[in-house]
Design a protein around this motif. Sequence first.
Motif, PDB file in Angstrom:
ATOM      1  N   TRP A  24       2.270   2.526   3.403  1.00  0.00           N
ATOM      2  CA  TRP A  24       1.414   2.752   4.570  1.00  0.00           C
ATOM      3  C   TRP A  24       1.313   1.519   5.458  1.00  0.00           C
ATOM      4  CZ3 TRP A  24       0.016   7.445   6.063  1.00  0.00           C
ATOM      5  CH2 TRP A  24       0.015   8.476   5.113  1.00  0.00           C
ATOM      6  N   SER A  25       1.696   0.348   4.941  1.00  0.00           N
ATOM      7  CA  SER A  25       1.650  -0.881   5.741  1.00  0.00           C
ATOM      8  C   SER A  25       2.948  -1.146   6.489  1.00  0.00           C
ATOM      9  CB  SER A  25       1.335  -2.081   4.834  1.00  0.00           C
ATOM     10  OG  SER A  25       0.057  -1.949   4.242  1.00  0.00           O
TER      11      SER A  25
ATOM     12  N   ASN B 113       0.826  -1.221   0.000  1.00  0.00           N
ATOM     13  CA  ASN B 113       0.000   0.000   0.000  1.00  0.00           C
ATOM     14  C   ASN B 113       0.860   1.271   0.000  1.00  0.00           C
ATOM     15  OD1 ASN B 113      -2.365   1.528   0.042  1.00  0.00           O
ATOM     16  ND2 ASN B 113      -2.537   1.476   2.287  1.00  0.00           N
ATOM     17  N   ASP B 114       1.848   1.288  -0.901  1.00  0.00           N
ATOM     18  CA  ASP B 114       2.710   2.457  -1.066  1.00  0.00           C
ATOM     19  C   ASP B 114       3.423   2.847   0.230  1.00  0.00           C
ATOM     20  OD1 ASP B 114       3.907   4.415  -2.654  1.00  0.00           O
ATOM     21  OD2 ASP B 114       2.411   5.924  -2.108  1.00  0.00           O
TER      22      ASP B 114
END
Length: 255
Positions: free
Chosen positions: A74-75, A71-72
């Motif tokens: 974010w995870s 997720n780019d």
Amino acid sequence: MEYTILFATSLTIAMLTAAGFSPAHGWNKGTATFYGGADASGTMGGACGYGNLYTAGYGTNTAALSSVLFNDGWSCGQCYLIMCDAAATPQWCRAGTAVTITATNLCPPNWALPSNNGGWCNPPRPHFDMAEPAWLQIGIYKAGIIPVLYQQVKCWRQGGIRFTMGGFNFFELVLVSNVAGSGSVRSVSVKGGSTGWITLNRNWGANWQCNSGLVGQTLSFAVTSTGGQTLYIYNVVPSWWMFGMTFTSNQQFSY
């Protein structure tokens, strides 16, 4: 006690899947490979920016996520409980075992190979390229790739949230690491000894950017986890801080 309950639950689900039952609610299907060598030395660095994963507190139970999971960035820092899908490939699974990993890297797509033959991290595949010591806890080495069942779980960390000061002059790049609870961060603000609260922007991975002159000031942080908990961590960075230094708070997320 919580670890015992977690293992017992995963063991029960593994036995059920081995017997042909569908996975319990909340479990997802994916695949997993491994990289980094037997000592996981090849997993250092990575797209989350944690650097040396041994000293950062993440050890060898880590994984690079395919882009659909990453997720780019974010995870970054999230934790996943993973078990080999014994119902699908019993010969390649270590029955009754599970491992919890931390997301520390990106497994990029390989568009030169098909998704079902080498392009394991191509969208929309949920895939974990795990550190070898972590993968070997659930899979047989010869398999190379295994089907897995996974779910995001709460992270447990030793000590408090850490802040590493990067950048230079009027550009601060703050790495937020050793995050418990949801493991990942939604937002960060900083307050200098002579400033109000300044909202940081996520630059890449777990690095947050500020373009203010903060050198020589004591720094406080307000951090919100993706679980929705906000912590105000006052004066965690002393006024004599220098770029490259890491400071550990005495506060930690619970969710």
